[in-house]
Design a protein around this motif. Structure first.
Motif, short mmCIF file in Angstrom:
data_model
loop_
_atom_site.label_atom_id
_atom_site.label_comp_id
_atom_site.label_asym_id
_atom_site.label_seq_id
_atom_site.Cartn_x
_atom_site.Cartn_y
_atom_site.Cartn_z
N SER A 91 0.82 -1.22 0.00
CA SER A 91 0.00 0.00 0.00
C SER A 91 0.85 1.26 0.00
O SER A 91 0.37 2.33 -0.38
CB SER A 91 -0.94 0.00 1.20
OG SER A 91 -0.21 -0.06 2.41
N GLY A 147 -2.34 -4.19 -5.11
CA GLY A 147 -2.15 -2.85 -4.54
C GLY A 147 -3.43 -2.31 -3.94
O GLY A 147 -3.46 -1.83 -2.80
N ALA A 192 -4.46 -4.13 -0.83
CA ALA A 192 -3.66 -3.71 0.33
C ALA A 192 -4.17 -2.37 0.89
O ALA A 192 -4.21 -2.17 2.10
CB ALA A 192 -2.19 -3.60 -0.06
N VAL A 193 -4.57 -1.46 -0.01
CA VAL A 193 -5.11 -0.17 0.44
C VAL A 193 -6.40 -0.40 1.24
O VAL A 193 -6.59 0.15 2.33
CB VAL A 193 -5.38 0.75 -0.77
CG1 VAL A 193 -6.22 1.96 -0.37
CG2 VAL A 193 -4.05 1.21 -1.39
N ARG A 234 -5.54 -2.09 4.66
CA ARG A 234 -4.95 -1.16 5.63
C ARG A 234 -6.00 -0.16 6.13
O ARG A 234 -6.03 0.19 7.31
CB ARG A 234 -3.79 -0.43 4.93
CG ARG A 234 -2.92 0.37 5.87
CD ARG A 234 -1.64 0.72 5.16
NE ARG A 234 -0.82 1.64 5.94
CZ ARG A 234 0.37 2.09 5.56
NH1 ARG A 234 0.87 1.70 4.40
NH2 ARG A 234 1.05 2.92 6.31
N HIS A 235 -6.87 0.28 5.22
CA HIS A 235 -7.90 1.24 5.62
C HIS A 235 -8.91 0.60 6.58
O HIS A 235 -9.27 1.18 7.60
CB HIS A 235 -8.61 1.80 4.39
CG HIS A 235 -9.58 2.87 4.75
ND1 HIS A 235 -9.21 4.19 4.87
CD2 HIS A 235 -10.89 2.82 5.07
CE1 HIS A 235 -10.27 4.90 5.24
NE2 HIS A 235 -11.30 4.09 5.37
N TRP A 243 -2.18 7.84 6.77
CA TRP A 243 -2.92 6.58 7.03
C TRP A 243 -3.60 6.60 8.39
O TRP A 243 -4.44 5.76 8.67
CB TRP A 243 -1.98 5.38 6.93
CG TRP A 243 -1.42 5.16 5.56
CD1 TRP A 243 -0.20 5.60 5.10
CD2 TRP A 243 -2.03 4.48 4.46
NE1 TRP A 243 -0.04 5.23 3.78
CE2 TRP A 243 -1.14 4.54 3.37
CE3 TRP A 243 -3.25 3.82 4.29
CZ2 TRP A 243 -1.42 3.96 2.13
CZ3 TRP A 243 -3.54 3.25 3.06
CH2 TRP A 243 -2.62 3.32 1.99
#
Ligand SMILES: [Zn+2]
Ligand SMILES: [Zn+2]
Length: 254
Positions: free
Chosen positions: A8, A84, A87-88, A91-92, A234
């Motif tokens: 990410s 990708g 992963a964003v 993580r979010h 983040w």
């Protein structure tokens, strides 16, 4: 295997986290360029219980390119973009699902069910890569993921809200739903999907979108986009970034 943080990280160089403020629609985070209301939210069907974009997706720029490419490409390039974006989302959700749950009035930190907005075009409905991405790759979502919605037989304009565009496959019996989509432009599909979920008995329904589409050349958008935090933070999100009252030091109150 690369980690979620590693996959990410490159997105942090170009994502732009939406923030509440003047000339920003409080419902869909569109940039309005003044005090006028948001046309899409005034004409686009009932509001969701909460909506939060992870980033703006600026027409022709890098996130927009990624959000188009992960669906259109095949083989290794598609895999690269999908990992990708997964992963964003991972993580979010790990950091901020509770913010959206709170904004939507869900009792607890997480939604009961995670689903995706199907394509509004019937011929694409069974092969949408977002379903695979959220259902298979995103750790915090996959155990709760269900393909709840399908595109109905009803003819519907892809750019307009319609209560009949989607139908739920089962009764939702008050369950809270996190509805994930890749891009929000007018919000017509997400709001149509939410209407179908509510019609099937869902409790709170919130939308999480990766990219809230905007054009840099419209209104004061360039100025508003330049004012956003870079690199991407983040630790903050659109739902937990409510303006905190300024701390006063000189008025004698404790
Ligand atoms: Zn709006
Ligand atoms: Zn947050």
């Amino acid at each position: 295997m690369p980690t979620v943080a590693e996959l990410s990280a490159p997105f942090g160089n170009f994502m732009l986290g939406p923030r509440r403020g003047q000339a920003v629609c409080p419902l869909c985070f569109d940039l309005l360029g003044g005090d006028g209301g948001c046309y899409s939210c005034a004409h686009g069907g009932p509001p969701l219980d909460a909506m939060a974009p992870i980033s703006y997706s600026v027409a022709g720029e890098q996130l927009h390119h990624t959000l188009v490419s992960y669906k259109r490409m095949w083989g290794e390039p598609a895999r690269h973009f999908r990992f990708g974006l997964a992963a964003v989302l991972w993580r979010h959700l790990a950091g901020h699902e509770h913010c959206l749950a709170q904004a939507a009035g869900v009792g607890g930190d997480a939604f009961a069910v995670v689903t995706t907005v199907p394509s509004s075009r019937r011929e694409r409905a069974h092969t949408h890569p977002l379903q695979q991405l959220v259902g298979d790759l995103v750790g915090p979502a996959r155990g709760r993921y269900a393909r709840v919605l399908e595109r109905s037989e009803a003819p519907a304009d892809p750019h307009r809200f319609s209560e009949a565009k989607y139908a739920a496959r089962r009764d939702l019996a008050g369950r809270s739903i996190l509805l994930i989509d890749d891009t929000w432009t007018t919000g017509a599909n997400a709001r149509s999907a939410a209407a179908a979920l509510k019609a099937a008995g869902a409790g709170a329904v919130a939308a999480l979108v990766i990219g809230r589409h905007v054009n840099r050349g419209w209104h004061q958008n360039d100025r508003q986009l330049r004012a956003l935090t870079q690199p991407f933070d983040w630790e903050r999100c659109a739902a937990c970034d409510e303006e905190k009252p300024a701390v006063s030091s000189g008025d004698g109150r404790v």
